[in-house]
Scaffold this active site. Structure first.
Site, PDB file in Angstrom:
ATOM      1  N   ARG A 183       0.811  -1.219   0.000  1.00 44.55           N
ATOM      2  CA  ARG A 183       0.000   0.000   0.000  1.00 44.55           C
ATOM      3  C   ARG A 183       0.852   1.281   0.000  1.00 44.55           C
ATOM      4  O   ARG A 183       0.417   2.306   0.523  1.00 44.55           O
ATOM      5  CB  ARG A 183      -0.953   0.025   1.202  1.00 44.55           C
ATOM      6  CG  ARG A 183      -2.006  -1.059   1.179  1.00 44.55           C
ATOM      7  CD  ARG A 183      -2.939  -0.896  -0.024  1.00 44.55           C
ATOM      8  NE  ARG A 183      -4.133  -1.710   0.113  1.00 44.55           N
ATOM      9  CZ  ARG A 183      -5.288  -1.269   0.602  1.00 44.55           C
ATOM     10  NH1 ARG A 183      -5.416  -0.027   0.974  1.00 44.55           N
ATOM     11  NH2 ARG A 183      -6.300  -2.075   0.701  1.00 44.55           N
TER      12      ARG A 183
ATOM     13  N   ARG B 120      -6.145  12.606  -5.904  1.00 47.21           N
ATOM     14  CA  ARG B 120      -7.392  11.889  -5.600  1.00 47.21           C
ATOM     15  C   ARG B 120      -8.543  12.867  -5.351  1.00 47.21           C
ATOM     16  O   ARG B 120      -9.664  12.642  -5.786  1.00 47.21           O
ATOM     17  CB  ARG B 120      -7.127  11.016  -4.372  1.00 47.21           C
ATOM     18  CG  ARG B 120      -8.279  10.283  -3.789  1.00 47.21           C
ATOM     19  CD  ARG B 120      -8.615   9.033  -4.576  1.00 47.21           C
ATOM     20  NE  ARG B 120      -9.625   8.266  -3.866  1.00 47.21           N
ATOM     21  CZ  ARG B 120     -10.904   8.626  -3.807  1.00 47.21           C
ATOM     22  NH1 ARG B 120     -11.327   9.710  -4.400  1.00 47.21           N
ATOM     23  NH2 ARG B 120     -11.759   7.869  -3.145  1.00 47.21           N
TER      24      ARG B 120
ATOM     25  N   ASP C 223      -6.812  -2.414  -7.624  1.00 45.96           N
ATOM     26  CA  ASP C 223      -7.400  -2.990  -6.418  1.00 45.96           C
ATOM     27  C   ASP C 223      -7.730  -4.452  -6.682  1.00 45.96           C
ATOM     28  O   ASP C 223      -7.971  -4.840  -7.833  1.00 45.96           O
ATOM     29  CB  ASP C 223      -8.664  -2.234  -6.003  1.00 45.96           C
ATOM     30  CG  ASP C 223      -8.951  -2.459  -4.523  1.00 45.96           C
ATOM     31  OD1 ASP C 223      -8.488  -1.661  -3.698  1.00 45.96           O
ATOM     32  OD2 ASP C 223      -9.598  -3.476  -4.192  1.00 45.96           O
TER      33      ASP C 223
ATOM     34  N   ARG D 251      -2.625   6.857   0.303  1.00 47.58           N
ATOM     35  CA  ARG D 251      -2.878   8.044   1.124  1.00 47.58           C
ATOM     36  C   ARG D 251      -1.754   8.498   2.021  1.00 47.58           C
ATOM     37  O   ARG D 251      -1.832   9.573   2.596  1.00 47.58           O
ATOM     38  CB  ARG D 251      -4.157   7.826   1.928  1.00 47.58           C
ATOM     39  CG  ARG D 251      -5.396   7.901   1.047  1.00 47.58           C
ATOM     40  CD  ARG D 251      -6.585   7.271   1.711  1.00 47.58           C
ATOM     41  NE  ARG D 251      -6.307   5.861   1.963  1.00 47.58           N
ATOM     42  CZ  ARG D 251      -7.129   5.036   2.562  1.00 47.58           C
ATOM     43  NH1 ARG D 251      -8.284   5.469   3.002  1.00 47.58           N
ATOM     44  NH2 ARG D 251      -6.814   3.769   2.736  1.00 47.58           N
TER      45      ARG D 251
END
Ligand code: CP3
Length: 345
Positions: A25, A38, A75, A29
């Site tokens: 990941r 985003r 994803d 973020r």
């Protein structure tokens, strides 16, 4: 050809001067450049389904963190989507499926194999573009969810602590469970083969929710399908990350996968004792350890590197949490890069 091939050499079991490092990941973020891109978009799916944007966020952590591998931005939920169950990503909540599997008829209607994989063109295009843009700086990881983890979302329709709706099916209707797992597996294999054709250098399979299964259910409803994926992927190394399956490490190694991903509940010393010095492991610092101060992060990371020794890829034990301070992520990466395997093990 690759300017930095540490990650691939380690994955193949070859000697490396230091362990390679990347973070599950890493694209996301934790990076301010991801958050601002985003915020300018209509949603998560636009990012995943637009190759130029997926390429941009895939490369962001390579630029910002100087990690030894990129992972294509996508994803695991693109597979149920392509099979006929579209997902939505609800801000602040996570994935949501307006329709789930409620009957055998629903299972029979799902697409499978090449036919399902063909509609995920946007990921193959994103991989091709990213390989070009990376210009051989670091290898590019392709990925998919494990069949059991995808099965969980198809019944549950969202995240869950227990995934009891999905587990109910394996106790009430094991035959139907296997029919569905088989369809997910054929779709996943076709999908991964197309990722490799597009340029993916290694494949990681995420069995994020395998830990909700008993050892026996894991052996029945997950492992055989993971093994089929490993058997079918011949041209690049494969990493299996089955979170919460400390009870089945020998069986995971027996699938013939190249790298075993570990969560933080296993100690490096124990897994080395169980599977020996030659097994390549990836992991497994507790993602929460990155909330500690810099000195503590350095100490914990060095201990982990020392205990794993060679045949090892440094990473966390699960994806980095979005509120992790970026400077702490950098301390982790830099600590691995300073580590000298010859002097320290
Ligand atoms: O850097 C990378 O790792 C590449 C990108 C990546 C994403 N999802 C992007 C993403 C990868 C490898 C995944 C895999 C994934 N997706 C898994 C397996 C890995 C794991 O963490 O166990 C799972 C279970 C999912 C399903 C999923 N997607 C959940 C549960 C969520 C919500 C929780 C969350 O992290 O927000 C997502 C959303 C998601 N996938 C985001 C990102 C960057 C956040 C969405 C946003 O930006 O709004």
């Amino acid at each position: 050809m690759l300017k930095n091939d540490l990650f691939l050499r380690a994955a193949r079991g070859e000697h490396t001067e230091r362990p390679p490092v990347w973070l599950m990941r890493q694209a996301g973020r934790i990076l301010p450049q991801y958050r601002s891109l985003r915020a300018s978009l209509s949603g998560f799916k636009e990012l995943v389904e637009t190759p130029e944007l997926a390429c941009e966020v895939t490369i962001q952590p390579v630029d910002e963190l100087d990690v030894d591998a990129a992972i294509i931005f996508s994803d695991i939920l693109v597979i149920p989507d392509a099979m006929g169950l579209p997902y939505e990503m609800i801000p602040g909540k996570g994935p949501f499926f307006p329709r789930t599997i409620t009957s055998a008829e629903d299972v029979h209607q799902l697409l499978e194999g090449e036919e399902a994989a063909a509609s995920i063109n946007y990921v193959f295009d994103a991989i091709e573009l990213t390989k070009k843009e990376l210009n051989n700086r670091v290898p590019l990881i392709g990925f998919a969810g494990a069949p059991f983890t995808i099965f969980c979302y198809m019944f549950e329709g969202q995240g869950s602590k227990t995934f009891s709706k999905a587990k109910k099916v394996i106790y009430q209707n094991p035959g139907l469970a296997h029919i569905l797992l088989d369809k997910i597996t054929s779709s996943t294999i076709a999908y991964l083969k197309n990722q490799i054709k597009a340029g993916a250098d290694l494949i990681q399979v995420f069995d994020s929710w395998a830990g909700v299964l008993t050892p026996h259910s894991f052996a029945t409803y997950s492992l055989p399908y993971l093994k089929r994926i490993v058997d079918e992927i011949k041209d690049v190394p494969v990493t299996l990350f089955a979170k919460g399956t400390w009870h089945s490490l020998n069986a995971i190694a027996d699938t013939g996968c190249n790298v075993i991903g570990l969560d933080w509940t296993q100690s490096p010393k124990d897994v080395r004792k169980l599977l020996g010095e030659k097994q390549v492991f990836q992991g497994n610092l507790d993602p929460c350890a990155l909330y500690a101060d810099a000195d503590t992060i350095r100490k914990m990371t060095n201990t982990m590197l020392h205990e794993f020794g060679p045949h090892y890829i440094a990473n966390l034990g699960h994806g980095v949490y979005p509120d992790t301070p970026l400077d702490n992520v950098k301390v982790f990466v830099e600590t691995v890069k300073r580590f000298n395997l010859v002097e320290n093990t």
